[in-house]
Design a protein around this motif. Sequence first.
Motif, short mmCIF file in Angstrom:
data_model
loop_
_atom_site.label_atom_id
_atom_site.label_comp_id
_atom_site.label_asym_id
_atom_site.label_seq_id
_atom_site.Cartn_x
_atom_site.Cartn_y
_atom_site.Cartn_z
N GLU A 127 -19.25 -43.88 -42.94
CA GLU A 127 -19.64 -42.64 -42.25
C GLU A 127 -20.91 -42.84 -41.42
OE1 GLU A 127 -18.09 -41.27 -46.38
OE2 GLU A 127 -19.04 -43.04 -45.49
N ASN A 173 -30.03 -28.68 -42.34
CA ASN A 173 -28.79 -29.20 -42.93
C ASN A 173 -28.89 -29.39 -44.44
OD1 ASN A 173 -26.70 -30.06 -40.66
ND2 ASN A 173 -28.76 -30.48 -39.87
N THR A 179 -30.55 -31.34 -50.49
CA THR A 179 -29.85 -30.41 -51.38
C THR A 179 -30.82 -29.53 -52.15
OG1 THR A 179 -29.62 -31.86 -53.34
CG2 THR A 179 -27.93 -32.04 -51.61
N LEU A 233 -24.37 -29.90 -52.63
CA LEU A 233 -23.57 -30.69 -51.71
C LEU A 233 -23.03 -31.93 -52.38
CD1 LEU A 233 -25.88 -30.54 -48.55
CD2 LEU A 233 -23.95 -29.04 -49.12
N SER A 234 -21.82 -32.31 -52.00
CA SER A 234 -21.22 -33.53 -52.51
C SER A 234 -21.81 -34.74 -51.78
CB SER A 234 -19.71 -33.51 -52.30
OG SER A 234 -19.42 -33.61 -50.91
N ASP A 263 -20.19 -37.01 -50.17
CA ASP A 263 -19.50 -37.14 -48.88
C ASP A 263 -20.06 -36.17 -47.85
OD1 ASP A 263 -17.96 -39.07 -50.06
OD2 ASP A 263 -16.15 -37.83 -50.22
N GLU A 264 -20.37 -34.96 -48.29
CA GLU A 264 -20.92 -33.97 -47.36
C GLU A 264 -22.32 -34.36 -46.89
OE1 GLU A 264 -21.25 -30.71 -44.89
OE2 GLU A 264 -19.46 -31.53 -45.86
N LYS A 321 -21.93 -37.00 -44.26
CA LYS A 321 -21.45 -36.40 -43.02
C LYS A 321 -22.59 -35.75 -42.25
CE LYS A 321 -18.39 -32.67 -41.39
NZ LYS A 321 -17.45 -31.61 -41.83
N ARG A 322 -23.44 -35.04 -42.97
CA ARG A 322 -24.54 -34.34 -42.30
C ARG A 322 -25.61 -35.30 -41.81
NH1 ARG A 322 -25.52 -28.58 -45.49
NH2 ARG A 322 -23.30 -28.02 -45.67
#
Length: 417
Positions: free
Chosen positions: A126, A177, A181, A186-187, A189-190, A193-194
Amino acid sequence: MAGLLSALFVFIAPVAAESPVPPTSIPDSTPLGVSRERIARIDEALSAQLAKKLWPGSVTLIARGGEIVHFSAHGALDGKGDRPMQKDSIFRIFSMTKPIVSVATMMLVERGALKLDDAIEIYLPELKTLKAFNGGAEPAALQRSVTVQDLLRHSSGLTYSFAGARAKDIADAYAQNDIETFSQDLSPDEVLKRIAAIPLAFQPGTTFEYGVSTDILGILLERVTGKRLDVLIGEMVLSPLKMSDTGFTVPEAKKARLADAFDSDPMKARLWRWARVENDPAARMRLGGAGMVSTAEDYFKFAQMLLNGGELNGMRLLSAKTVEYMLADHIVGMAGTPAAISGPGYRFGLGFAVRTQLGMAVTPGSVGDANWSGIGGTAFTIDPKEKIVGVIMVQAPTNRVHARNLFKNLIYSTVVK
């Protein structure tokens, strides 16, 4: 929030704790070179801090030559003052999570599961599209990939939303964003992504910039092993060292032992929301840089293992050469220093601040001593030359620098030979 990484004042809590709990007695004997009389003064000094209402209570531990010479609990478990602090009280250790995750990383390096010069996109595709600011107005392509070593030594270009004064636009993007956390579960993966959409503050390998590098490292370890970070750390580090009260959450049966800061500490509310250790949302990323709890005795075991060159009580986690390598200066020639956390005189290794100058620091020590701390108030130090381990556990975010420097002065005041 820039004040999260620099102590600008000493906070005096308006909420008073109950009278300090009498300190536990010092050991009957101490190893050569440590003064019994001077050890006794530690309890007096820490009791004086309670009288000033700087924190509700503390647990402190000092060992020399592998023998505990001081281990005391003082004051109250929290600001209410109705429960005495105990030696086995549990503390939010925040960034003292980082050394533990760093050790697990080097254990995997020793096993051949990954290498320090591996590009992180091998495991985290990613992040293939990351760009970095390079002195210009617009982000540019990376001059080289971020490596595993960059994550360990905070030279990746990643930052914190509250530490990015040199890159305010990036810090603002982190906050918008919720990269750390603070507010959302948030996971992993998230989070990837961010963060992939936000430029790095610097080109990789050019600057020490304290930030979420170890959190991303935790995700990388999950990808390498196929195990969730809390499970991985439990199997690789906590179980072998018998650190039974250390983890990413506090079980229901142990919640009564969880220490707390004064409610009036201005930093507490946000930080405690960040370290949500009293529940275990399955989807939330385990914070490899800030998510754990521990006790003074548990963390002593971890620190003593490092001082011993990777081994404790017959359990070897790392080779002596790997530990030596971790405790070297890994940011030679780079801009930036860890001085905002460690104080002057220190550089950074793989998970720790490492002392390179004897006279520049604001506390005694030795060239080669290493330490790290947590924003909630906890800190540890190891001194290979003097064979010293010190651990202080308090919950006082605003007064954390005062606490760690005071304790380090007290540690070295006991050394007479």
